[in-house]
Design a protein around this motif. Structure first.
Motif, PDB file in Angstrom:
ATOM      1  N   LEU A 112       0.861  -1.187   0.000  1.00  0.00           N
ATOM      2  CA  LEU A 112       0.000   0.000   0.000  1.00  0.00           C
ATOM      3  C   LEU A 112       0.893   1.231   0.000  1.00  0.00           C
ATOM      4  N   CYS A 113       0.509   2.253  -0.734  1.00  0.00           N
ATOM      5  CA  CYS A 113       1.253   3.511  -0.759  1.00  0.00           C
ATOM      6  C   CYS A 113       0.302   4.642  -0.395  1.00  0.00           C
ATOM      7  N   THR A 114       0.671   5.401   0.617  1.00  0.00           N
ATOM      8  CA  THR A 114      -0.194   6.493   1.065  1.00  0.00           C
ATOM      9  C   THR A 114      -0.381   7.533  -0.039  1.00  0.00           C
ATOM     10  N   HIS A 115       0.645   7.724  -0.848  1.00  0.00           N
ATOM     11  CA  HIS A 115       0.594   8.604  -2.013  1.00  0.00           C
ATOM     12  C   HIS A 115       1.798   8.244  -2.871  1.00  0.00           C
ATOM     13  N   LEU A 116       1.894   8.851  -4.057  1.00  0.00           N
ATOM     14  CA  LEU A 116       2.858   8.342  -5.024  1.00  0.00           C
ATOM     15  C   LEU A 116       4.043   9.264  -5.247  1.00  0.00           C
ATOM     16  N   HIS A 117       4.467   9.979  -4.217  1.00  0.00           N
ATOM     17  CA  HIS A 117       5.731  10.690  -4.289  1.00  0.00           C
ATOM     18  C   HIS A 117       6.872   9.681  -4.223  1.00  0.00           C
ATOM     19  N   LEU A 118       8.000  10.054  -4.809  1.00  0.00           N
ATOM     20  CA  LEU A 118       9.076   9.101  -5.059  1.00  0.00           C
ATOM     21  C   LEU A 118       9.619   8.432  -3.806  1.00  0.00           C
ATOM     22  N   ASP A 119       9.535   9.078  -2.638  1.00  0.00           N
ATOM     23  CA  ASP A 119      10.079   8.487  -1.422  1.00  0.00           C
ATOM     24  C   ASP A 119       9.080   7.575  -0.707  1.00  0.00           C
TER      25      ASP A 119
END
Length: 334
Positions: A112-119
């Motif tokens: 799961l990714c909280t949002h898709l910024h590179l870090d």
């Protein structure tokens, strides 16, 4: 290596790297060293003696007993991040630390990714022995909120500047402006992230797009927390009558617990971000909700309690007799 237990869930923090002290100075404009030194609970976990805020990058492994879920995927090794070179071309021991925590690449069932910024996305893929990008976790679904993924792909077609040096129509990703206000550079970097990080997962048939606030596994669900990006989602965990909340960049740093109105310079909508933080902190202050911060250093997690006209984070769990029950949801501003 830090671990926490929430009901039957085991949560393990897997460290990727510390963020160089000073690199993010000014990202939260109000958090000057003089001001930060006024919050004694910031030191030594979240700020140094000089009052500079401390940050790092890590992921969480949530072992429910039925599934193993990785929340946020760091920067990854060897990635091309020309706009943020400090996070590119890395060679960290992240996968070895994952093994030390007891989990191999094949053990992860979902990412799961909280949002898709590179870090927050880099370890979705890795290079194999032949130098090709492949899914890091071959058995894992990459479960992303559809609106956040579409926000990301929309950045691949960004306009040029208007001749004044100010980017026009760079979408809504203002975190990039905190580093380099150039629409073409943002577009090119987004294409690189798509090529190196998401396309290998797509090619393997492992990408799953879900609606806002989706439950991903029993007791594991996305919670809409817009502001940093328009479709940012944190992750809530519920098991055995206990709960935890993984912030992502909804709460970038604990100073925003002390002062929820202080937003990041990189937030898409600073007002929405601040309003949603206030609502969240009011809902969980004095409860047994464990709050885990994706960029929090030191203790890395704790419980929110009221502190004057703000809040603070403490590792002391509220007494059961006096603790309020955290609300299952809180109202967010979109």
């Amino acid at each position: 290596m830090r671990t926490w237990h929430i009901g039957n869930f085991k949560i393990t923090e897997v460290h990727e790297l510390p963020i160089q002290v000073g690199l993010l100075d000014g990202l939260i404009a109000e958090a000057t060293p003089e001001v930060v030194r006024g919050f004694d609970w910031m030191y030594p976990d979240y700020a140094n003696e000089a009052g500079q805020t401390l940050w790092d990058i890590h992921s969480y492994v949530v072992d429910t007993g039925e599934q193993v879920v990785l929340v946020d995927a760091g920067c990854g090794n060897g990635k091309s991040y020309p706009m943020q070179p400090s996070f590119g071309g890395l060679d960290t021991r992240f996968l070895e630390r994952l093994e030390e925590a007891g989990y191999g690449r094949e053990d992860i069932d979902a990412v799961l990714c909280t949002h898709l910024h590179l870090d927050h996305v880099g370890w979705c893929s890795m290079r194999n022995g032949e130098g090709r990008w492949i899914p890091t976790f071959p058995n894992a679904r990459l479960v992303l909120v559809r609106d956040e993924y579409e926000r990301h792909t929309g950045l691949m077609t960004a306009s040029e500047d208007d001749g004044s040096g100010v980017a026009v129509d760079v979408g809504e990703d203002r975190i990039a402006r905190a580093f380099l206000a150039d629409a073409t550079s943002l577009s090119e970097q987004t294409k690189l992230i798509q090529e190196e990080t998401f396309q290998p997962v797509i090619d393997a048939g492992l990408l799953e797009l879900v609606p806002a606030n989706a439950e991903v596994a029993t007791g594991v669900r996305y919670v809409s927390t817009p502001g940093h990006t328009s479709a940012h989602h944190s992750v809530r965990l519920d098991s055995g009558g206990q709960s935890a909340f993984i912030t992502g960049d909804f709460i970038h740093h604990p100073i925003q617990i002390a002062r929820p109105g202080w937003s990041s310079q990189g937030d898409w909508d600073a007002e929405a971000s601040a309003g949603n933080r206030r609502a969240f902190l009011e809902s969980c202050a004095g409860t047994d909700l464990l709050v885990l911060g994706t960029h929090f250093t030191g203790a890395g997690a704790g419980y929110v309690v009221a502190d004057g006209d703000g809040y603070r984070l403490t590792q002391v769990k509220p007494e059961a007799a006096g603790a309020r029950t955290p609300r299952a949801v809180f109202s967010t501003q979109s």
